[in-house]
Design an enzyme around this catalytic site. Sequence first.
Site, PDB file in Angstrom:
ATOM      1  N   LYS A  41       6.431   1.718  25.109  1.00  0.00           N
ATOM      2  CA  LYS A  41       5.550   0.733  25.110  1.00  0.00           C
ATOM      3  C   LYS A  41       4.966   0.069  24.067  1.00  0.00           C
ATOM      4  O   LYS A  41       4.346  -0.972  23.823  1.00  0.00           O
ATOM      5  CB  LYS A  41       4.434   1.130  26.185  1.00  0.00           C
ATOM      6  CG  LYS A  41       3.524   2.013  25.410  1.00  0.00           C
ATOM      7  CD  LYS A  41       2.295   2.772  26.295  1.00  0.00           C
ATOM      8  CE  LYS A  41       1.544   3.638  25.887  1.00  0.00           C
ATOM      9  NZ  LYS A  41       0.929   3.641  24.696  1.00  0.00           N
ATOM     10  N   ALA A 119       6.356   2.249  31.129  1.00  0.00           N
ATOM     11  CA  ALA A 119       7.130   2.768  32.287  1.00  0.00           C
ATOM     12  C   ALA A 119       5.980   3.762  33.195  1.00  0.00           C
ATOM     13  O   ALA A 119       5.195   4.339  32.648  1.00  0.00           O
ATOM     14  CB  ALA A 119       8.239   3.594  31.940  1.00  0.00           C
ATOM     15  N   GLY A 187     -13.749  18.640  12.849  1.00  0.00           N
ATOM     16  CA  GLY A 187     -12.659  19.414  13.200  1.00  0.00           C
ATOM     17  C   GLY A 187     -11.790  19.794  11.847  1.00  0.00           C
ATOM     18  O   GLY A 187     -11.651  18.977  10.954  1.00  0.00           O
ATOM     19  N   GLU A 210     -17.365  21.916  11.801  1.00  0.00           N
ATOM     20  CA  GLU A 210     -16.283  22.958  12.472  1.00  0.00           C
ATOM     21  C   GLU A 210     -16.967  23.678  13.273  1.00  0.00           C
ATOM     22  O   GLU A 210     -17.617  24.486  12.820  1.00  0.00           O
ATOM     23  CB  GLU A 210     -15.241  23.626  11.428  1.00  0.00           C
ATOM     24  CG  GLU A 210     -14.449  24.681  12.167  1.00  0.00           C
ATOM     25  CD  GLU A 210     -13.612  24.150  13.324  1.00  0.00           C
ATOM     26  OE1 GLU A 210     -13.070  23.300  13.314  1.00  0.00           O
ATOM     27  OE2 GLU A 210     -13.509  24.638  14.508  1.00  0.00           O
ATOM     28  N   ALA A 276     -11.484  14.658  14.432  1.00  0.00           N
ATOM     29  CA  ALA A 276     -10.013  15.257  14.712  1.00  0.00           C
ATOM     30  C   ALA A 276      -9.851  16.538  15.268  1.00  0.00           C
ATOM     31  O   ALA A 276      -9.950  17.614  14.821  1.00  0.00           O
ATOM     32  CB  ALA A 276      -9.407  15.255  13.415  1.00  0.00           C
ATOM     33  N   VAL A 277     -10.540  16.442  16.735  1.00  0.00           N
ATOM     34  CA  VAL A 277     -10.634  17.709  17.570  1.00  0.00           C
ATOM     35  C   VAL A 277      -9.474  18.178  18.464  1.00  0.00           C
ATOM     36  O   VAL A 277      -9.943  18.780  19.414  1.00  0.00           O
ATOM     37  CB  VAL A 277     -11.910  17.710  18.211  1.00  0.00           C
ATOM     38  CG1 VAL A 277     -13.089  17.543  17.087  1.00  0.00           C
ATOM     39  CG2 VAL A 277     -12.021  16.602  19.039  1.00  0.00           C
ATOM     40  N   HIS A 451      17.253  29.661 -10.698  1.00  0.00           N
ATOM     41  CA  HIS A 451      16.329  29.624 -11.362  1.00  0.00           C
ATOM     42  C   HIS A 451      15.848  28.538 -12.267  1.00  0.00           C
ATOM     43  O   HIS A 451      16.908  28.037 -12.907  1.00  0.00           O
ATOM     44  CB  HIS A 451      16.296  30.909 -12.253  1.00  0.00           C
ATOM     45  CG  HIS A 451      15.333  31.188 -13.252  1.00  0.00           C
ATOM     46  ND1 HIS A 451      14.038  31.555 -12.886  1.00  0.00           N
ATOM     47  CD2 HIS A 451      15.057  30.893 -14.781  1.00  0.00           C
ATOM     48  CE1 HIS A 451      13.333  31.820 -14.118  1.00  0.00           C
ATOM     49  NE2 HIS A 451      13.943  31.310 -15.090  1.00  0.00           N
TER      50      HIS A 451
HETATM   51  P1  FAD Z   1       4.796  10.885  20.353  1.00  0.00           P
HETATM   52  O1  FAD Z   1       5.379  10.747  19.100  1.00  0.00           O
HETATM   53  O2  FAD Z   1       3.510  10.881  20.761  1.00  0.00           O
HETATM   54  O3  FAD Z   1       5.562   9.546  20.939  1.00  0.00           O
HETATM   55  C1  FAD Z   1       5.347   9.201  22.418  1.00  0.00           C
HETATM   56  C2  FAD Z   1       5.594   7.627  22.523  1.00  0.00           C
HETATM   57  O4  FAD Z   1       5.594   7.520  23.980  1.00  0.00           O
HETATM   58  C3  FAD Z   1       4.625   6.766  22.027  1.00  0.00           C
HETATM   59  O5  FAD Z   1       5.562   5.987  21.143  1.00  0.00           O
HETATM   60  C4  FAD Z   1       4.048   6.078  22.798  1.00  0.00           C
HETATM   61  O6  FAD Z   1       3.791   4.731  22.678  1.00  0.00           O
HETATM   62  C5  FAD Z   1       5.107   6.294  24.086  1.00  0.00           C
HETATM   63  N1  FAD Z   1       4.667   6.045  25.659  1.00  0.00           N
HETATM   64  C6  FAD Z   1       3.471   6.591  25.987  1.00  0.00           C
HETATM   65  N2  FAD Z   1       3.364   6.550  27.538  1.00  0.00           N
HETATM   66  C7  FAD Z   1       4.310   5.371  27.854  1.00  0.00           C
HETATM   67  C8  FAD Z   1       4.687   4.754  29.023  1.00  0.00           C
HETATM   68  N3  FAD Z   1       4.296   5.122  30.012  1.00  0.00           N
HETATM   69  N4  FAD Z   1       6.056   4.096  28.929  1.00  0.00           N
HETATM   70  C9  FAD Z   1       6.695   3.929  27.634  1.00  0.00           C
HETATM   71  N5  FAD Z   1       6.240   4.380  26.481  1.00  0.00           N
HETATM   72  C10 FAD Z   1       5.163   5.328  26.385  1.00  0.00           C
HETATM   73  N6  FAD Z   1       3.637  16.979  13.538  1.00  0.00           N
HETATM   74  C11 FAD Z   1       4.562  17.567  12.663  1.00  0.00           C
HETATM   75  O7  FAD Z   1       5.569  18.427  13.015  1.00  0.00           O
HETATM   76  N7  FAD Z   1       4.225  17.515  11.234  1.00  0.00           N
HETATM   77  C12 FAD Z   1       3.192  16.727  10.581  1.00  0.00           C
HETATM   78  O8  FAD Z   1       3.035  16.790   9.471  1.00  0.00           O
HETATM   79  C13 FAD Z   1       2.455  16.210  11.585  1.00  0.00           C
HETATM   80  N8  FAD Z   1       1.306  15.409  11.020  1.00  0.00           N
HETATM   81  C14 FAD Z   1       0.796  14.754  12.103  1.00  0.00           C
HETATM   82  C15 FAD Z   1      -0.418  13.871  11.472  1.00  0.00           C
HETATM   83  C16 FAD Z   1      -1.285  13.265  12.211  1.00  0.00           C
HETATM   84  C17 FAD Z   1      -2.295  12.374  11.725  1.00  0.00           C
HETATM   85  C18 FAD Z   1      -1.077  13.384  13.586  1.00  0.00           C
HETATM   86  C19 FAD Z   1      -2.007  12.569  14.780  1.00  0.00           C
HETATM   87  C20 FAD Z   1       0.222  13.806  14.004  1.00  0.00           C
HETATM   88  C21 FAD Z   1       0.787  14.669  13.410  1.00  0.00           C
HETATM   89  N9  FAD Z   1       1.817  15.642  13.926  1.00  0.00           N
HETATM   90  C22 FAD Z   1       2.769  16.208  12.990  1.00  0.00           C
HETATM   91  C23 FAD Z   1       2.234  15.709  15.105  1.00  0.00           C
HETATM   92  C24 FAD Z   1       3.261  14.787  15.782  1.00  0.00           C
HETATM   93  O9  FAD Z   1       3.014  13.320  15.563  1.00  0.00           O
HETATM   94  C25 FAD Z   1       3.649  14.814  17.204  1.00  0.00           C
HETATM   95  O10 FAD Z   1       3.838  16.355  17.450  1.00  0.00           O
HETATM   96  C26 FAD Z   1       4.857  13.954  17.512  1.00  0.00           C
HETATM   97  O11 FAD Z   1       4.719  12.750  17.458  1.00  0.00           O
HETATM   98  C27 FAD Z   1       5.297  14.365  19.066  1.00  0.00           C
HETATM   99  O12 FAD Z   1       6.417  13.567  19.418  1.00  0.00           O
HETATM  100  P2  FAD Z   1       6.499  13.090  20.939  1.00  0.00           P
HETATM  101  O13 FAD Z   1       7.823  12.401  21.074  1.00  0.00           O
HETATM  102  O14 FAD Z   1       6.230  14.226  22.021  1.00  0.00           O
HETATM  103  O15 FAD Z   1       5.440  11.979  21.101  1.00  0.00           O
END
Ligand code: FAD
Length: 475
Positions: A41, A119, A187, A210, A276-277, A451
Amino acid sequence: MMVVGDISTGTDLAVIGAGPGGYAAALRAAQLDVDVTLIEKDAVGGVCLNYGCIPSKALISATDVAYEAATAEDRGVYASPSVDMAEMVDWKDGVVDQLTDGVRRLCESTGVHVVEGRAEFADEHTLRVAHGGEGQGSESFEFEHAIVATGSRPVELPGFAFDGEHVIDSRAALELTEIPDDVVVVGAGYIGMELSTVLAKLGTDVTVVEMLDEALPGFPTDVSRPVQERAEALGVEFVFGEAASEWTETDEGITVVTEDADGEESEFYTEKALVAVGRQPVTDSLNLSAVGLETDDDGFLETDHQCRTAVDHVFAIGDVSGEPMLAHAASHEGEVAAEVVAGEPAALDQQAVPAAVFTDPEVGVVGLTRAEAEAEGFDPVVGRFPFAANGRALTTGDTDGFVRIVADEDSGFVLGGQAVGPEASELIAEIGLAVEMGATLEDVAATVHTHPTLSEATMEAAKHALGEAIHIRNR
Ligand code: FAD
């Protein structure tokens, strides 16, 4: 139900959400000749590529270029770099574009059908996809299998609705084009600590509020403590044991009110509050009941070892299926779910999932700590090697922290490790490999490491556990 003018397309596999979970699932399914439709989306790449992992790490590394140059006088380097935040954010956006374009091109060349739109389930085998924008209409997909990969969004604190100006989430923090004078970060989890560190290095006065009594709660204290201490050295002020309760606008910015366990209030005057909680799953807009699914009380979808939900032909991966809410866990689950859909005997059977925090110093953990190993009935032996005794760390001027390796004393099998210090996020991969392969302390200790590298600290930690470390005293 068909609506007049509706187009309906058949697909073997519909993947909802193109984050690191969804796009990895779609690509793996296409590799296995499954006809796959990937529905997104917002932006291909999800939170990870667009608003999370990648943008945060880009800003952290760009900030470090300036910070390192400005703090290297002991190494004979004198510089006073100035940072143009708007240009830095532009560069970060370029990195994001390069990666998301790459994913889109990979999808095209692998035969993944990418559909833009939101979706929701219409019935057990139908998804309705509403296209963005007025008059864009909707279409339906009849699917054999579906993978829900809709990820997560930031939790909003009561009274702290995100307004993008005074109260911001991590996404807005990564899009700031001016460096704020001061910020209250609510947080001290990994996102709060990564952003606090980067803002402090850019010159912002940061106060971290925190509720618990330490930074990076959930990580071993000796791993989180150096991160907290370095943040304090950078000027970050910590307020532990207090919860942010409300805020009001002032002429200059805002006042954030916090409350301790006894109801005692404190006030903090600041430009912005960055909340960021934690993150919560995105499941409320999927009309899950149409496919016969319900979430748990927190909105997560429960899955089994094959990422299958309670409904046989529907899978859930990534943040939406609960902890660990990390990008690499999402991708791994996505690949497993895709293989199961393709009829392969795949399952989640990993021994451990690593986690990293990209603070200064970095943190990397994988598998069991000593206490967890004991709780699981092992008789653990632990080896630890400090970066202060590692030649490569000295050559970079970055000597805080250590690598620790935990193993089962009887068998020698490596059970886990914890690292805090330079490149801990990279170093932890070797211990992850050892855990996954059933390697022993002897295997790690007898592997000749280059090393001078930081990875020698891992080898020495294994030797230390065996009483054979060369560059530190053994017990
Ligand atoms: P997401 O990446 O959240 O993707 C889900 C997608 O689904 C989105 O694009 C959304 O638009 C789409 N979507 C939702 N509902 C619908 C719908 N109904 N129809 C169509 N599309 C839809 N993780 C790490 O491993 N290392 C890190 O260093 C790290 N740093 C982070 C830093 C920040 C600031 C944040 C916020 C998160 C970080 N994370 C990190 C966590 C990581 O981003 C998530 O764990 C990861 O993105 C999860 O992947 P996902 O595919 O489950 O979902």
